[in-house]
Design an enzyme around this catalytic site. Structure first.
Site, PDB file in Angstrom:
ATOM      1  N   LYS A 172     -20.955 -16.728  25.212  1.00  0.00           N
ATOM      2  CA  LYS A 172     -20.731 -16.993  24.048  1.00  0.00           C
ATOM      3  C   LYS A 172     -20.092 -18.614  24.091  1.00  0.00           C
ATOM      4  O   LYS A 172     -19.145 -18.814  24.812  1.00  0.00           O
ATOM      5  CB  LYS A 172     -19.727 -16.028  23.469  1.00  0.00           C
ATOM      6  CG  LYS A 172     -19.004 -16.395  22.339  1.00  0.00           C
ATOM      7  CD  LYS A 172     -18.089 -15.185  21.868  1.00  0.00           C
ATOM      8  CE  LYS A 172     -16.806 -15.360  21.103  1.00  0.00           C
ATOM      9  NZ  LYS A 172     -16.732 -16.646  20.239  1.00  0.00           N
ATOM     10  N   TYR A 206     -17.345 -15.654  27.716  1.00  0.00           N
ATOM     11  CA  TYR A 206     -16.684 -16.154  26.582  1.00  0.00           C
ATOM     12  C   TYR A 206     -16.284 -17.498  26.988  1.00  0.00           C
ATOM     13  O   TYR A 206     -15.084 -17.481  27.450  1.00  0.00           O
ATOM     14  CB  TYR A 206     -15.722 -15.256  26.050  1.00  0.00           C
ATOM     15  CG  TYR A 206     -14.975 -15.749  24.591  1.00  0.00           C
ATOM     16  CD1 TYR A 206     -15.646 -16.765  23.906  1.00  0.00           C
ATOM     17  CD2 TYR A 206     -13.899 -15.073  24.092  1.00  0.00           C
ATOM     18  CE1 TYR A 206     -14.952 -17.124  22.767  1.00  0.00           C
ATOM     19  CE2 TYR A 206     -13.343 -15.237  23.012  1.00  0.00           C
ATOM     20  CZ  TYR A 206     -13.729 -16.479  22.315  1.00  0.00           C
ATOM     21  OH  TYR A 206     -13.133 -16.711  21.225  1.00  0.00           O
TER      22      TYR A 206
HETATM   23  O1  MN9 Z   1     -15.496 -17.213  17.842  1.00  0.00           O
HETATM   24  C1  MN9 Z   1     -14.365 -18.507  16.150  1.00  0.00           C
HETATM   25  N1  MN9 Z   1     -13.149 -18.951  16.871  1.00  0.00           N
HETATM   26  C2  MN9 Z   1     -12.024 -18.552  16.367  1.00  0.00           C
HETATM   27  C3  MN9 Z   1     -15.745 -18.178  17.224  1.00  0.00           C
HETATM   28  O2  MN9 Z   1     -11.598 -18.253  15.461  1.00  0.00           O
HETATM   29  C4  MN9 Z   1     -10.867 -18.779  17.357  1.00  0.00           C
HETATM   30  C5  MN9 Z   1     -15.080 -19.440  15.325  1.00  0.00           C
HETATM   31  O3  MN9 Z   1     -15.642 -18.737  14.216  1.00  0.00           O
HETATM   32  C6  MN9 Z   1     -13.965 -20.545  14.508  1.00  0.00           C
HETATM   33  O4  MN9 Z   1     -13.238 -19.352  13.779  1.00  0.00           O
HETATM   34  C7  MN9 Z   1     -14.697 -21.002  13.147  1.00  0.00           C
HETATM   35  C8  MN9 Z   1     -13.997 -21.887  12.454  1.00  0.00           C
HETATM   36  O5  MN9 Z   1     -13.507 -23.056  13.026  1.00  0.00           O
HETATM   37  O6  MN9 Z   1     -16.159 -21.621  13.464  1.00  0.00           O
END
Ligand code: MN9
Length: 292
Positions: free
Chosen positions: A165, A137
């Site tokens: 990821k 990650y």
């Molecule tokens: O895993 C997500 N990261 C977090 C990925 O929430 C910390 C994203 O889906 C973001 O929330 C999204 C909005 O910036 O892209």
């Protein structure tokens, strides 16, 4: 060979809390089932979006269990077990294995400035402790840990690691992962840049906004694969209008408010996240709901 069963759209599930700030496993089961019905390919469970670092170890296990119980067998489950302690990550990983998870994932250990040698040992210790593929990650903006393509390559060149990821706008790096390790999976992490990720070789996406709008991302991927780029762009545009509104109030708090409006009792995000005001919720829903 790329493992096709892990391709596609994976919501990074949120954690609902009840009025006593306890995990609401019933509602967690409901949002899981709701997304299975929409046709998602799997779930990323217990990650940043799940407020992993605001949960106790027992609560993280409770989340893994609740999703396992609600998901059925048609989707793939990836358990995020990342911690700053190797031993704790291994405990979670072993439990995920017992529960029947398909893969584990971990953010790099953060806060203390661990050396790359230490970070590498952490990942290999986890990978050696359980017989499940490991997904790196990579989220430098939150973890504060920057790993180079060469660093991540040290994992991807090993059989125990299934992919990465990549929650970063470094799409050059994403393309390099795919070019250097074509048999490994690359997931796009920023939902608002999913089309860019697809163009740079992403096999799928793990995202927080998929909790309530997975169908848009299933559609973007399908249109992209059919080479209907203008149509895909239009769907990404709608999603991004929504994401812009979420970013204005705080992404996870905003996502919970939207799900509340859709009939799921999510509760607030845990302190120190501040609850949204009624005004913020109203404004957010006025932008988001018509676009769903
Ligand atoms: O895993 C997500 N990261 C977090 C990925 O929430 C910390 C994203 O889906 C973001 O929330 C999204 C909005 O910036 O892209």
């Amino acid at each position: 060979m790329i493992d096709e069963k892990f391709q596609g759209i994976f919501p990074a599930l949120l954690t609902p809390f009840d009025q006593n700030d306890r995990i609401n496993t019933k509602v967690l089961g409901e949002i899981t089932a709701y997304n299975v019905k929409k046709g998602v390919d799997g779930f990323y469970v217990g990650g940043s979006t799940a407020e992993a670092f605001l949960l106790t170890e027992a609560e993280r296990l409770q989340v893994l269990e609740a999703v396992r119980n609600a998901s059925g067998d048609s989707v793939r489950l990836i358990a995020h077990v990342g911690c700053i302690s190797t031993a704790q990550a291994i405990r979670l990983a072993k439990r995920a294995r017992e529960l029947g998870y398909d893969a584990i994932s971990a953010v790099a250990p953060f806060y203390y400035k661990f050396s790359f040698a230490e970070i590498k040992q952490y990942y290999f210790d986890i990978a050696s402790a359980v017989d499940l593929p490991v997904l790196i990650y990579n989220f430098p903006a939150f973890s504060g840990v920057s790993l180079t393509v060469e660093n991540i390559g040290e994992f991807l060149s090993d059989d125990r690691f299934m992919g990465v990821k990549h929650t970063s706008s470094d799409y050059f790096a994403m393309q390099q992962f795919k070019a250097l390790y074509p048999d490994k999976l690359v997931y796009n992490g920023y939902d608002e840049m999913f089309m860019a990720g697809l163009a740079m070789g992403a096999d799928g996406a793990i995202g927080s906004t998929f909790n309530f709008m997975a169908e848009k991302f299933i559609r973007i991927r399908q249109l992209f694969l059919e080479n209907k780029l203008d149509e895909a762009k239009a769907v990404q545009q709608d999603a991004n209008t929504i994401i812009r509104a979420l970013c204005k109030v705080g992404v996870m708090q905003g996502e919970k408010a939207v799900l509340d409006a859709l009939g799921f009792d999510m509760g607030p995000a845990r302190a120190p996240f501040a609850p949204l005001t009624a005004e913020q919720k109203k404004e957010l829903c006025a932008t988001v709901l018509p676009l769903l």
